[in-house]
Design an enzyme around this catalytic site. Structure first.
Site, PDB file in Angstrom:
ATOM      1  N   GLN A   9      42.794  30.802 -87.166  1.00 57.84           N
ATOM      2  CA  GLN A   9      43.218  30.633 -88.638  1.00 57.84           C
ATOM      3  C   GLN A   9      42.600  31.899 -89.501  1.00 57.84           C
ATOM      4  OE1 GLN A   9      43.495  26.480 -89.629  1.00 57.84           O
ATOM      5  NE2 GLN A   9      44.366  26.912 -91.688  1.00 57.84           N
ATOM      6  N   SER A  88      38.284  28.770 -82.375  1.00 57.80           N
ATOM      7  CA  SER A  88      38.868  27.689 -83.047  1.00 57.80           C
ATOM      8  C   SER A  88      40.247  27.177 -82.613  1.00 57.80           C
ATOM      9  CB  SER A  88      38.626  27.705 -84.501  1.00 57.80           C
ATOM     10  OG  SER A  88      38.976  26.433 -85.360  1.00 57.80           O
ATOM     11  N   LEU A  89      41.255  27.257 -83.488  1.00 59.84           N
ATOM     12  CA  LEU A  89      42.591  27.131 -82.856  1.00 59.84           C
ATOM     13  C   LEU A  89      43.014  27.693 -81.806  1.00 59.84           C
ATOM     14  CD1 LEU A  89      45.676  26.556 -83.662  1.00 59.84           C
ATOM     15  CD2 LEU A  89      45.396  28.725 -85.226  1.00 59.84           C
ATOM     16  N   ARG A 113      46.887  18.567 -84.758  1.00 55.52           N
ATOM     17  CA  ARG A 113      45.475  19.029 -85.150  1.00 55.52           C
ATOM     18  C   ARG A 113      45.756  19.461 -86.386  1.00 55.52           C
ATOM     19  NH1 ARG A 113      42.664  24.222 -85.321  1.00 55.52           N
ATOM     20  NH2 ARG A 113      40.390  23.899 -84.523  1.00 55.52           N
ATOM     21  N   HIS A 195      35.414  22.255 -88.777  1.00 62.00           N
ATOM     22  CA  HIS A 195      33.877  22.310 -87.994  1.00 62.00           C
ATOM     23  C   HIS A 195      32.561  21.663 -88.545  1.00 62.00           C
ATOM     24  CE1 HIS A 195      36.398  24.232 -85.100  1.00 62.00           C
ATOM     25  NE2 HIS A 195      36.813  25.167 -85.833  1.00 62.00           N
ATOM     26  N   GLN A 244      35.294  19.378 -80.507  1.00 65.55           N
ATOM     27  CA  GLN A 244      35.479  20.938 -81.209  1.00 65.55           C
ATOM     28  C   GLN A 244      35.516  20.899 -82.670  1.00 65.55           C
ATOM     29  OE1 GLN A 244      38.724  22.946 -82.311  1.00 65.55           O
ATOM     30  NE2 GLN A 244      38.427  24.867 -80.843  1.00 65.55           N
TER      31      GLN A 244
END
Length: 291
Positions: A9, A88-89, A113, A195, A244
């Site tokens: 992102q 991440s993503l 998500r 996170h 995650q």
């Protein structure tokens, strides 16, 4: 060894993926399939929308995933990774690229998500801040001393660590980290504490969706955010993906481990060049390109 990495992102831009849609029948077919799965024409927002529309989490995450995955699929025989990783993503894009998830399942999970994270963000006022030019250990120690939720969230590269937590705790941390010698402690324009433990409701929601999705063994190792190490077992990959959302993204460690394991070139697949820049901070000589 050739590695392919996938951005997260923040790398989105209006017009992303339009050249693929216009010039590749395969890309057009996949984008239209995505519109159908999502139940709205995400391509209209990606190609011609406003920054405001694209910035909505429910749009941003699938948009970056689609740009990355469809770009990888249009590379055909030129796409032969020996290792993959995603920030991440971007980990979801990487898992489609190395055959662990199908395109359709990957997109559904990313969409779920995004919606789950959006919901979790609305529960507690929370945010993130970038801490520059301070050792990771100092940041970890300061966060640990603060009363309230504030944790290291993204280990982006040496000297750049993003922290995540409640608005109040982040503000206190920024003050203390500046006193401890950070060159900058910059609150980021994000909607929540990604996170961090504050994402627990989203993790629970996504866990169910991940457990109900079929995971195949990968065609090459994936360096996952949670472990920063090369994983090849489908069950282990699934467990790491569940963890995650509330665990830190160990990107610094991922880059260091990839280089130690023999990666000699890195190709960034998707919008922007952020990850190439981070790799250059670790090894200036490394060959990095955009797909």
């Amino acid at each position: 060894m050739k590695a392919y990495v996938f951005p997260g992102q923040g790398s989105q831009f209006i017009g992303m993926g339009k050249d693929l849609y216009d010039n590749s029948p395969l890309a057009k077919e996949l984008f239209e399939k995505a519109n159908e799965i999502l139940g709205f024409r995400i391509t209209d927002i990606m190609f011609n929308g406003t920054d405001e529309e694209l910035k909505q989490t429910k749009v941003t995450q699938p948009a970056i995933f689609l740009h990355s995955v469809i770009l990888a699929k249009t590379l055909g025989d030129d796409f032969n990774p020996e290792a993959v990783a995603g920030h991440s993503l971007g980990e979801f894009s990487a898992l489609v690229a190395n055959g662990v998830l199908t395109f359709e399942d990957g997109l559904r999970l990313v969409s779920q998500r995004a919606l789950a994270m959006q919901k979790a963000c609305e529960v507690v006022p929370s945010t993130m801040a970038a801490i520059l030019n301070l050792e990771d250990e100092v940041v970890e120690n300061v966060c640990a001393e603060i009363d309230g939720v504030v944790v290291p969230a993204n280990y982006n590269c040496p000297g750049q660590l993003v922290i995540s937590g409640t608005v109040e705790a982040i503000n206190i941390a920024c003050e203390k980290l500046t006193e401890a010698g950070a060159r900058r402690a910059l609150v980021l324009p994000v909607g929540g504490a990604f996170h961090s433990p504050l994402m627990e409701p989203a993790r629970e929601e996504l866990k169910e969706a991940i457990l109900n999705t079929s995971f195949s063994n990968p065609t090459c190792p994936i360096y996952q955010n949670v472990t920063a190490s090369a994983i090849t077992d489908a069950t282990q990959i699934q467990e790491n993906l569940i963890a995650q959302l509330t665990a830190p993204v160990k990107w610094t460690q991922t880059m260091q481990n990839m280089l130690a394991d023999g990666v000699t070139s890195v190709t960034e697949v998707g919008p922007g060049k952020v990850l190439q820049g981070l790799f250059k901070k670790v090894d200036r000589q490394l060959e990095t390109v955009s797909a």
